[in-house]
Write a protein that holds these residues in place. Structure first.
Motif, PDB file in Angstrom:
ATOM      1  N   ASN A 229       5.436  -6.401  11.961  1.00  0.00           N
ATOM      2  CA  ASN A 229       6.023  -6.107  10.660  1.00  0.00           C
ATOM      3  C   ASN A 229       7.036  -4.971  10.751  1.00  0.00           C
ATOM      4  OD1 ASN A 229       2.964  -6.981  10.150  1.00  0.00           O
ATOM      5  ND2 ASN A 229       4.252  -7.764   8.526  1.00  0.00           N
TER       6      ASN A 229
ATOM      7  N   VAL B  41       8.115  -0.088  10.639  1.00  0.00           N
ATOM      8  CA  VAL B  41       6.816   0.231  10.055  1.00  0.00           C
ATOM      9  C   VAL B  41       6.659   1.737   9.873  1.00  0.00           C
ATOM     10  CG1 VAL B  41       4.333   0.189  10.541  1.00  0.00           C
ATOM     11  CG2 VAL B  41       5.722  -1.761  11.105  1.00  0.00           C
TER      12      VAL B  41
ATOM     13  N   ASP C 217      -2.471   4.520   5.163  1.00  0.00           N
ATOM     14  CA  ASP C 217      -1.985   3.177   4.851  1.00  0.00           C
ATOM     15  C   ASP C 217      -0.736   2.821   5.644  1.00  0.00           C
ATOM     16  OD1 ASP C 217      -3.998   2.856   2.961  1.00  0.00           O
ATOM     17  OD2 ASP C 217      -2.819   3.929   1.454  1.00  0.00           O
TER      18      ASP C 217
ATOM     19  N   TYR D 137       2.702   0.645   5.977  1.00  0.00           N
ATOM     20  CA  TYR D 137       3.713  -0.059   5.205  1.00  0.00           C
ATOM     21  C   TYR D 137       4.659  -0.746   6.180  1.00  0.00           C
ATOM     22  CZ  TYR D 137       2.137   2.860   1.312  1.00  0.00           C
ATOM     23  OH  TYR D 137       1.379   3.470   0.338  1.00  0.00           O
TER      24      TYR D 137
ATOM     25  N   LEU E 102       9.827  -2.783   6.300  1.00  0.00           N
ATOM     26  CA  LEU E 102      10.540  -1.840   5.440  1.00  0.00           C
ATOM     27  C   LEU E 102      12.019  -2.203   5.284  1.00  0.00           C
ATOM     28  CD1 LEU E 102       9.116   1.532   6.776  1.00  0.00           C
ATOM     29  CD2 LEU E 102       8.516   0.369   4.658  1.00  0.00           C
TER      30      LEU E 102
ATOM     31  N   LYS F  18      12.921  -0.896  -0.429  1.00  0.00           N
ATOM     32  CA  LYS F  18      11.469  -0.736  -0.518  1.00  0.00           C
ATOM     33  C   LYS F  18      11.069   0.735  -0.462  1.00  0.00           C
ATOM     34  CE  LYS F  18       8.817  -4.637   1.279  1.00  0.00           C
ATOM     35  NZ  LYS F  18       8.075  -5.102   2.447  1.00  0.00           N
TER      36      LYS F  18
ATOM     37  N   ILE G 283       8.220   2.672  -2.751  1.00  0.00           N
ATOM     38  CA  ILE G 283       6.992   3.224  -2.184  1.00  0.00           C
ATOM     39  C   ILE G 283       6.876   4.716  -2.528  1.00  0.00           C
ATOM     40  CG2 ILE G 283       5.783   3.751  -0.014  1.00  0.00           C
ATOM     41  CD1 ILE G 283       7.147   1.198   1.136  1.00  0.00           C
TER      42      ILE G 283
ATOM     43  N   ASP H  89      -4.003  -4.590   7.735  1.00  0.00           N
ATOM     44  CA  ASP H  89      -3.372  -3.484   7.008  1.00  0.00           C
ATOM     45  C   ASP H  89      -2.241  -3.979   6.115  1.00  0.00           C
ATOM     46  OD1 ASP H  89      -4.915  -1.391   7.914  1.00  0.00           O
ATOM     47  OD2 ASP H  89      -3.826  -1.278   9.796  1.00  0.00           O
ATOM     48  N   THR H  90      -1.431  -4.899   6.666  1.00  0.00           N
ATOM     49  CA  THR H  90      -0.266  -5.359   5.915  1.00  0.00           C
ATOM     50  C   THR H  90      -0.688  -6.141   4.681  1.00  0.00           C
ATOM     51  OG1 THR H  90       0.537  -5.772   8.137  1.00  0.00           O
ATOM     52  CG2 THR H  90       2.025  -6.262   6.335  1.00  0.00           C
TER      53      THR H  90
ATOM     54  N   GLN I 287      -2.148  -3.904   2.022  1.00  0.00           N
ATOM     55  CA  GLN I 287      -1.082  -3.209   1.328  1.00  0.00           C
ATOM     56  C   GLN I 287      -0.451  -4.101   0.268  1.00  0.00           C
ATOM     57  OE1 GLN I 287      -0.711   0.029   2.210  1.00  0.00           O
ATOM     58  NE2 GLN I 287       0.330  -0.020   0.270  1.00  0.00           N
TER      59      GLN I 287
END
Lengths: 151, 519
Positions: free
Chosen positions: A121, A124, A130, A132, A135, A139, A143, B14-15, B18
């Motif tokens: 992802n 990051v 947490d 995220y 990105l 975004k 956030i 985690d993703t 979220q």
């Protein structure tokens, strides 16, 4: 004030890392103060320089006060080619801070970190506990705004 | 047992957390019930699904449809169109444009055999797939017989170095002493690598079973899992799994009246790449700075608190239950004669279907990219692949047909490393890539030895100069010379590694570097 944390661990050196984690997590400014180092030194019967050595070795610990939310943006190769530099620029502008600095209101500290292992992802970041991912510059503002609202 | 016509697998990570997966599941459940489908369709919360999509991802069986980035608002359409009428919703499908059906080859999976299929937080589901049968068998075996079986299987370490696992165990097993330890290296820090995280998130019990068998084989009664502090979900799942094992009597004192005791404990790291080196990891466990130790003595003889200690990677240990259950011969059906077994890869970058897969050793890079990752993303051409993270190599299309196993790659001074494959398109700058890698090494050098401490800084200065167009051809040679000197003189593998990406980048893409240098 550290007794509660100490009481969970036997006074042996191998517990140092976990005591440091706990003390940092319980501090409202997410850092390990000089008083804390002194207290640990007495509890574990370790020289303060050993404790400083350990604190400064690992990237998750800080000896300076930090904000309420700690942003850790990944700068490793995969996030880098997916544009983490743009996210960093955006973040610096939005927060008006440099890397390693805390916003004036004490809400955010901006840090860089090595691979978080969520490369699927990329780019990051982690804010507190947490993750995220995926990105984009748009975004980022969302956030940050959401976290600002949290009292 | 209840049978369902359709299973919806939801990846919890985690993703997706979220992205609000809990609320999504709640809405989905309500909508299915409202449509009267609750007896026909099963929702399963599971680990990694095998593809890296955005947000909340689903796999629907038996249709084999993958969705990504689904939201609460999409539930009505999904239920109405797909689950009621059987028409998959195209606009939500993961890369619907590629017309590629991912190959999950469950038949040749060992480590990931349950991943994305069972609920990783339920020991009963693991038991239901034949879990802990190998542990039961191992408890009745002689320690040296376990070691021999692993030795015969040809299993080699999956953390990067590729040391034969059985051989490692055979050094520790015969030592007679009061205390021995097993330490699991779950401090995965190699950039681009997260296979261990996915193994722990997807099937934590398989790792625990591997640890148990290893402990029995070498006679250790205490095992530690040293895990990265950032891997919160893995930590939680492992904690839960360990607790379940104690409740079921799989861990503790006198396990199943065999006279064997074993405790497993989690130890959380604090963020240092060098702690992936086994002796640095041990230093860290003891409460010190993570500086590597002099070898020999190797940890197998003198490790944690001076006791014999086996340090193995997560993926290595996750292979062990299969070997004990099916025997060395059963295991050797996978892979090549010199390099048996499978390898877990994470394929990232400009491929159509980035994802997680487990493939036989010896499969070519071309096959991996084309058959398991759907080839290149539409409109992109292959330029290079970074194999094995920062301490890896940058391969060009010239080497697409190299077999991916520990021996074949060695011939090209490449390593299989951690199994991370990062595919780059023709627009990616290799100079930039190398810059990012060298910045990483400069940051992560632990500072214990001068060659690595100073060398990593000098490498970074040089690549900076080259990146800015101020370098000369001599600087390219200097880059390699410094890296080679570091390889020969550094204390541990960290300082010995930068030569790999540098040499391969210069070998395969020298023109690109030359184009940036001053004449």
């Amino acid at each position: 004030m550290y007794q509660e944390i100490f009481s969970k661990y036997t006074p042996t050196k191998d517990n140092l890392i976990y005591i440091l984690h706990d003390i940092q997590d319980s501090d409202p400014q997410h850092y390990i103060s000089e008083e804390a180092v002194q207290a640990i030194s007495e509890y574990l019967n370790l020289p303060a320089n050993h404790i400083y050595g350990v604190i400064t070795f690992y990237s998750m610990y800080s000896t300076t006060p930090r904000g309420k939310n700690i942003i850790r943006l990944c700068e490793s190769p995969h996030c880098y080619i997916k544009g983490s530099e743009n996210i960093l620029r955006k973040m610096k502008n939005s927060l008006n801070v440099g890397v390693g600095e805390t916003t004036k209101d004490g809400v955010f500290t901006l840090e860089l970190c090595a691979c978080l292992g969520v490369c699927g992802n990329a780019p990051v970041m982690m804010i507190n506990d947490d993750v995220y991912g995926d990105l984009t510059e748009d975004k980022v503002d969302d956030i940050l705004a959401k976290l600002r609202e949290v009292k | 047992m209840k049978y369902f016509r359709t299973h919806i697998l939801i990846g919890i990570n985690d993703t997706s957390k979220q992205a609000g997966v809990d609320a999504f599941i709640k809405t989905l459940r309500e909508s299915l019930t409202a449509a009267g489908l609750q007896e026909e369709i099963n929702i399963l919360e599971t680990g990694p699904l095998g593809f890296f999509g955005k947000g909340i991802c689903l796999t629907v069986y038996p249709d084999n449809v993958n969705y990504e980035n689904v939201k609460v608002e999409d539930v009505a359409e999904l239920v109405d169109e797909h689950f009621l009428k059987g028409r998959p919703v195209n606009r939500l499908m993961f890369d619907a444009g590629s017309k590629f059906t991912p190959k999950f080859n469950y038949e040749s999976r060992i480590v990931l055999r349950n991943s994305g299929i069972i609920d990783p937080e339920s020991i009963d589901e693991y038991l239901g797939t034949g879990g802990y049968e190998a542990w039961e068998k191992a408890l009745q075996m002689k320690p040296m017989d376990i070691v021999d079986e692993v030795k015969k299987s040809g299993l080699r370490g999956r953390g990067g170095a590729g040391f034969p696992t059985g051989l490692k165990w055979s050094f520790t097993a015969p030592i007679e002493c009061e205390q021995k330890y097993v330490v699991v290296n779950a401090d995965e820090g190699e950039p681009g690598t997260f296979k261990d995280r996915l193994i722990m998130e997807g099937d934590p019990h398989q790792l625990l079973e591997g640890i148990m068998i290893c402990a029995k084989a070498v006679g250790a009664t205490k095992a530690y899992i040293y895990i990265r502090g950032e891997y919160k979900l893995s930590i939680n799942r492992l904690k839960k799994a360990i607790e379940q094992c104690y409740n079921y009597g799989l861990l503790g004192k006198n396990i199943f009246e065999s006279g064997f005791d074993l405790d497993i404990d989690l130890k959380i790291g604090a963020g240092a790449y060098v702690c992936g080196e086994e002796t640095a990891l041990i230093e860290s466990l003891e409460g010190n700075r993570g500086n590597p130790r002099w070898k020999p003595p190797f940890p197998g003889v003198k490790g944690l608190w001076g006791c014999p200690t086996i340090v193995n990677n997560v993926e290595t240990l996750a292979n062990v239950p299969y070997i004990i259950k099916h025997g060395a011969e059963g295991y050797k059906k996978f892979g090549t004669p010199d390099c048996s077994g499978t390898k877990v890869y994470t394929i990232l970058g400009d491929v159509a279907y980035p994802g997680l897969c487990e493939i036989d050793m010896g499969t070519t890079l071309r096959t991996i990219i084309n058959e398991y990752a759907g080839g290149m993303k539409q409109g992109f051409r292959f330029k290079a692949a970074l194999i094995g993270g920062a301490a890896g190599v940058i391969l060009s299309d010239r080497l697409l047909d190299v077999k991916m196993d520990l021996n074949s790659l060695n011939q090209y001074s490449a390593v299989l490393g951690s199994g991370a494959i990062l595919v780059m398109n023709e627009n990616t700058s290799i100079v930039d890539m190398l810059w990012s890698i060298l910045r990483f090494f400069r940051h992560e050098s632990c500072g214990k030895c001068a060659p690595c401490r100073n060398g990593s800084q000098q490498l970074y200065d040089l690549i900076n100069k080259i990146k800015k167009g101020q370098g000369t051809e001599d600087d390219l040679d200097k880059l390699l010379l410094i890296a080679e000197t570091m390889q020969q003189t550094s204390f541990c593998a960290l300082g010995q590694s930068p030569v790999m990406p540098i040499r391969s980048a210069l070998d395969n893409f020298r023109d690109e570097f030359l184009a940036l240098t001053k004449k």
